[in-house]
Design an enzyme around this catalytic site. Structure first.
Site, PDB file in Angstrom:
ATOM      1  N   TYR A 133       0.887  -1.170   0.000  1.00 33.21           N
ATOM      2  CA  TYR A 133       0.000   0.000   0.000  1.00 33.21           C
ATOM      3  C   TYR A 133       0.922   1.216   0.000  1.00 33.21           C
ATOM      4  O   TYR A 133       0.938   1.988   0.938  1.00 33.21           O
ATOM      5  CB  TYR A 133      -0.844  -0.086   1.281  1.00 33.21           C
ATOM      6  CG  TYR A 133      -2.002   0.854   1.457  1.00 33.21           C
ATOM      7  CD1 TYR A 133      -2.994   0.985   0.494  1.00 33.21           C
ATOM      8  CD2 TYR A 133      -2.134   1.599   2.636  1.00 33.21           C
ATOM      9  CE1 TYR A 133      -4.080   1.817   0.705  1.00 33.21           C
ATOM     10  CE2 TYR A 133      -3.217   2.435   2.843  1.00 33.21           C
ATOM     11  CZ  TYR A 133      -4.193   2.538   1.871  1.00 33.21           C
ATOM     12  OH  TYR A 133      -5.270   3.364   2.083  1.00 33.21           O
ATOM     13  N   HIS A 138      -2.729   7.437  -3.462  1.00 37.64           N
ATOM     14  CA  HIS A 138      -3.795   6.436  -3.310  1.00 37.64           C
ATOM     15  C   HIS A 138      -4.203   6.306  -1.845  1.00 37.64           C
ATOM     16  O   HIS A 138      -5.391   6.304  -1.517  1.00 37.64           O
ATOM     17  CB  HIS A 138      -3.320   5.088  -3.855  1.00 37.64           C
ATOM     18  CG  HIS A 138      -4.252   3.946  -3.579  1.00 37.64           C
ATOM     19  ND1 HIS A 138      -5.466   3.814  -4.232  1.00 37.64           N
ATOM     20  CD2 HIS A 138      -4.173   2.890  -2.715  1.00 37.64           C
ATOM     21  CE1 HIS A 138      -6.075   2.709  -3.785  1.00 37.64           C
ATOM     22  NE2 HIS A 138      -5.314   2.148  -2.863  1.00 37.64           N
ATOM     23  N   ARG A 147     -12.263   7.105   5.879  1.00 38.12           N
ATOM     24  CA  ARG A 147     -12.141   7.541   7.286  1.00 38.12           C
ATOM     25  C   ARG A 147     -12.214   9.053   7.477  1.00 38.12           C
ATOM     26  O   ARG A 147     -12.124   9.538   8.589  1.00 38.12           O
ATOM     27  CB  ARG A 147     -10.815   7.032   7.878  1.00 38.12           C
ATOM     28  CG  ARG A 147     -10.725   5.539   8.077  1.00 38.12           C
ATOM     29  CD  ARG A 147      -9.395   5.139   8.700  1.00 38.12           C
ATOM     30  NE  ARG A 147      -8.286   5.464   7.793  1.00 38.12           N
ATOM     31  CZ  ARG A 147      -7.867   4.665   6.808  1.00 38.12           C
ATOM     32  NH1 ARG A 147      -8.447   3.510   6.607  1.00 38.12           N
ATOM     33  NH2 ARG A 147      -6.886   5.023   6.019  1.00 38.12           N
ATOM     34  N   GLU A 206      -1.041  -1.694 -10.453  1.00 34.20           N
ATOM     35  CA  GLU A 206       0.152  -1.905  -9.638  1.00 34.20           C
ATOM     36  C   GLU A 206       1.273  -2.496 -10.488  1.00 34.20           C
ATOM     37  O   GLU A 206       1.051  -3.000 -11.580  1.00 34.20           O
ATOM     38  CB  GLU A 206      -0.141  -2.901  -8.488  1.00 34.20           C
ATOM     39  CG  GLU A 206      -1.308  -2.493  -7.595  1.00 34.20           C
ATOM     40  CD  GLU A 206      -1.402  -3.293  -6.305  1.00 34.20           C
ATOM     41  OE1 GLU A 206      -0.364  -3.849  -5.860  1.00 34.20           O
ATOM     42  OE2 GLU A 206      -2.506  -3.370  -5.737  1.00 34.20           O
ATOM     43  N   ARG A 240     -14.893  -3.253  -3.570  1.00 28.70           N
ATOM     44  CA  ARG A 240     -14.839  -2.146  -2.600  1.00 28.70           C
ATOM     45  C   ARG A 240     -15.895  -2.227  -1.513  1.00 28.70           C
ATOM     46  O   ARG A 240     -15.652  -1.818  -0.365  1.00 28.70           O
ATOM     47  CB  ARG A 240     -14.993  -0.805  -3.338  1.00 28.70           C
ATOM     48  CG  ARG A 240     -13.928  -0.538  -4.360  1.00 28.70           C
ATOM     49  CD  ARG A 240     -12.551  -0.532  -3.751  1.00 28.70           C
ATOM     50  NE  ARG A 240     -11.529  -0.221  -4.748  1.00 28.70           N
ATOM     51  CZ  ARG A 240     -10.236  -0.364  -4.527  1.00 28.70           C
ATOM     52  NH1 ARG A 240      -9.783  -0.809  -3.366  1.00 28.70           N
ATOM     53  NH2 ARG A 240      -9.376  -0.074  -5.477  1.00 28.70           N
ATOM     54  N   GLN A 243     -14.813  -4.871   0.885  1.00 25.28           N
ATOM     55  CA  GLN A 243     -13.639  -4.340   1.594  1.00 25.28           C
ATOM     56  C   GLN A 243     -14.038  -3.378   2.714  1.00 25.28           C
ATOM     57  O   GLN A 243     -13.537  -3.449   3.831  1.00 25.28           O
ATOM     58  CB  GLN A 243     -12.730  -3.630   0.580  1.00 25.28           C
ATOM     59  CG  GLN A 243     -11.428  -3.085   1.159  1.00 25.28           C
ATOM     60  CD  GLN A 243     -10.596  -2.363   0.094  1.00 25.28           C
ATOM     61  OE1 GLN A 243     -10.936  -2.347  -1.082  1.00 25.28           O
ATOM     62  NE2 GLN A 243      -9.494  -1.759   0.506  1.00 25.28           N
ATOM     63  N   TYR A 247     -12.731  -4.795   6.405  1.00 25.29           N
ATOM     64  CA  TYR A 247     -11.281  -4.583   6.494  1.00 25.29           C
ATOM     65  C   TYR A 247     -10.735  -4.242   7.877  1.00 25.29           C
ATOM     66  O   TYR A 247      -9.529  -4.363   8.106  1.00 25.29           O
ATOM     67  CB  TYR A 247     -10.836  -3.519   5.486  1.00 25.29           C
ATOM     68  CG  TYR A 247     -10.923  -2.085   5.944  1.00 25.29           C
ATOM     69  CD1 TYR A 247      -9.756  -1.375   6.250  1.00 25.29           C
ATOM     70  CD2 TYR A 247     -12.137  -1.444   6.064  1.00 25.29           C
ATOM     71  CE1 TYR A 247      -9.813  -0.062   6.667  1.00 25.29           C
ATOM     72  CE2 TYR A 247     -12.210  -0.142   6.473  1.00 25.29           C
ATOM     73  CZ  TYR A 247     -11.046   0.554   6.779  1.00 25.29           C
ATOM     74  OH  TYR A 247     -11.110   1.852   7.190  1.00 25.29           O
ATOM     75  N   THR A 260      -6.082 -11.780  -9.018  1.00 29.05           N
ATOM     76  CA  THR A 260      -5.071 -10.762  -9.291  1.00 29.05           C
ATOM     77  C   THR A 260      -4.452 -11.139 -10.621  1.00 29.05           C
ATOM     78  O   THR A 260      -3.975 -12.264 -10.774  1.00 29.05           O
ATOM     79  CB  THR A 260      -4.001 -10.731  -8.183  1.00 29.05           C
ATOM     80  OG1 THR A 260      -4.617 -10.317  -6.960  1.00 29.05           O
ATOM     81  CG2 THR A 260      -2.869  -9.763  -8.525  1.00 29.05           C
ATOM     82  N   THR A 352      -1.501   0.368  -5.121  1.00 31.05           N
ATOM     83  CA  THR A 352      -2.061   1.120  -6.245  1.00 31.05           C
ATOM     84  C   THR A 352      -1.217   2.345  -6.567  1.00 31.05           C
ATOM     85  O   THR A 352      -0.831   3.095  -5.667  1.00 31.05           O
ATOM     86  CB  THR A 352      -3.497   1.558  -5.918  1.00 31.05           C
ATOM     87  OG1 THR A 352      -4.234   0.407  -5.553  1.00 31.05           O
ATOM     88  CG2 THR A 352      -4.149   2.227  -7.115  1.00 31.05           C
TER      89      THR A 352
HETATM   90 CA    CA Z   1      -3.669  -3.614  -3.889  1.00 27.50          CA
END
Ligand code: CA
Length: 424
Positions: A133, A138, A147, A206, A240, A243, A247, A260, A352
């Site tokens: 990450y 991103h 958040r 990525e 998403r 997630q 998460y 992936t 990302t």
């Molecule tokens: Ca990723």
């Protein structure tokens, strides 16, 4: 800047080919019903290195290492052998080099296969898969949406290359269809979760770094850089809505486990050498074990296109790998601090890659700002997230003087969700 190395394979000298002699990326291919085996891309052809090894034109090790449907054996031979193989391939394919191949029409006809006649497979056995990450833009964008702007960047982010252990079993080669997953969803205003098809399916642009040299304890950033065999393009498909609910506190799980996709050619570190570049200035000093002794990122132009089913593609983002805050070498070094063993074929996703501008964002979540600002396609349609039948294509190229180092496209089409995933 390094110039084009001329090959007697004419198509490799075009400024437009992703596979000039400077590149020599490693893949696994098959023709018709033949067994998949190792090959090297050169122009619009594939060099059948398994055949050349059998003929004694290439000799890497006592045992054959190239008549296999993966490059892991070569990875395990280590950097000295990697360099020897690249030097031998260059000599065989360059203008005025070793004539054994260029002067023998029968051998040439056997050894050079038109890429258009082949099927490409996963180029290596993915022994493990970790996803990071490491893109600050991103992390800021997603953190703001998930958040709020005050808590956008987690307090550890500028100190640790954050990652999670992904699923090697879910890594597929370019061209493999991806099925929209079902999962547990709960919006912030819903009373209870429900089990439904994902409605916010997304991409993540990525780069993937592939570990070549195994390690058993902590290694330095320099040792980590030396251990990396090469790079691929990587699309970390992401659900998403799944997630957002699942998460916390242990990170993504089922949201990232559908698939992936990686590009079919491993571009070696040697091919990317002229394009090395430094990570951006540190906003907080890093602990010594994470400090880079030299430039370990690469200047690689990246883009993503989206094509609705049966329609033309629109480029939806353009960015560059060099915007990342952490390099793969830093991520790999951090990964080993605990003593975690790393193996040949370990795949590390960069995280990302989003540039600072809106049109440089590497996920639809960011491009459409969580669906609030759908993006316009050239077909007249709009997209917030991926729709059934959409084909997403990642492309990457390091641009040299009169040549480019390409990866081969990283493509996947989204199939509709099954009507009932538990129907037997
Ligand atoms: Ca990723």
């Amino acid at each position: 800047m390094t110039k084009l190395l001329k090959s007697w394979v004419e198509s490799a000298n075009s400024p437009d080919t992703p596979f000039p002699l400077n590149n020599l990326p490693y893949g696994v291919f098959s023709v018709d019903e033949d067994e998949p085996r190792c090959g090297v891309a050169i122009g619009d052809m594939i060099l059948d290195v398994a055949y050349l090894e059998e003929e004694g034109v290439i000799a890497l090790d006592d045992e054959p290492a190239l008549d296999l449907p993966f490059w892991n054996e070569v990875m395990e031979l280590g950097p000295k052998k990697w360099a020897e193989l690249r030097a031998r391939l260059t000599d065989l394919l360059k203008e005025g080099g070793d004539h054994v191949l260029s002067s023998d029409a029968d051998m040439r006809a056997q050894a050079l296969v038109p890429m258009a006649d082949t099927t490409l497979h996963l180029p290596f056995i993915v022994s493990e898969y970790t996803d990071f990450y490491a893109g600050k833009n991103h992390a800021m964008n997603v953190g703001t949406m998930f958040r709020g702007p005050e808590n956008a960047l987690p307090p550890n982010w500028l100190h640790i290359p954050i990652g999670y252990n992904g699923r090697a079993s879910s890594v597929v080669v370019s061209g493999t269809d991806v099925r929209r997953p079902w999962g547990q969803l709960k919006g912030p205003n819903d009373d209870a979760p429900r089990f439904e098809p994902c409605k916010r399916f997304d991409i993540e642009l990525e780069m993937g770094a592939i570990v070549g040299t195994p390690s058993e304890g902590p290694i330095t950033v320099q040792e980590a850089d030396d251990a990396i065999f090469g790079y691929v393009l990587l699309n970390d498909w992401s659900a998403r809505d799944i997630q957002a609910w699942e998460y916390q506190p242990l990170g993504p799980f089922q949201a990232k486990a559908t698939a992936t996709t990686i590009s079919p050619w491993i571009v070696t570190k040697a091919a990317l050498e002229p394009f090395r570049t430094s990570t951006p200035d540190r906003e907080k000093p890093l602990l010594p074990y994470l400090q880079e002794p030299g430039p370990m990122l690469y200047d690689i132009d990246l883009e993503v296109s989206l094509a609705p089913e049966g329609k033309s593609e629109t480029t939806i983002t353009r960015t560059n790998y060099s915007v990342m805050y952490y390099s793969a070498a830093q991520q790999l070094a951090h990964h080993t601090t605990s003593g975690c063993p790393m193996n040949a074929g370990d795949l590390l996703g960069s995280g990302t890659i989003s540039g600072p501008e809106k049109h440089e964002r590497g996920a639809l979540l960011e491009l459409s700002w969580g669906g609030k600002e759908p993006i316009a396609l050239e077909t007249g349609e709009e997209r917030s997230f991926i729709e059934d039948g959409d084909t997403l294509t990642l492309k990457g190229a390091a641009k040299g003087d009169g040549y480019q180092i390409g990866f081969g496209d990283c493509v996947g089409t989204l199939l509709p969700a099954h009507k009932d995933p538990y129907k037997r």
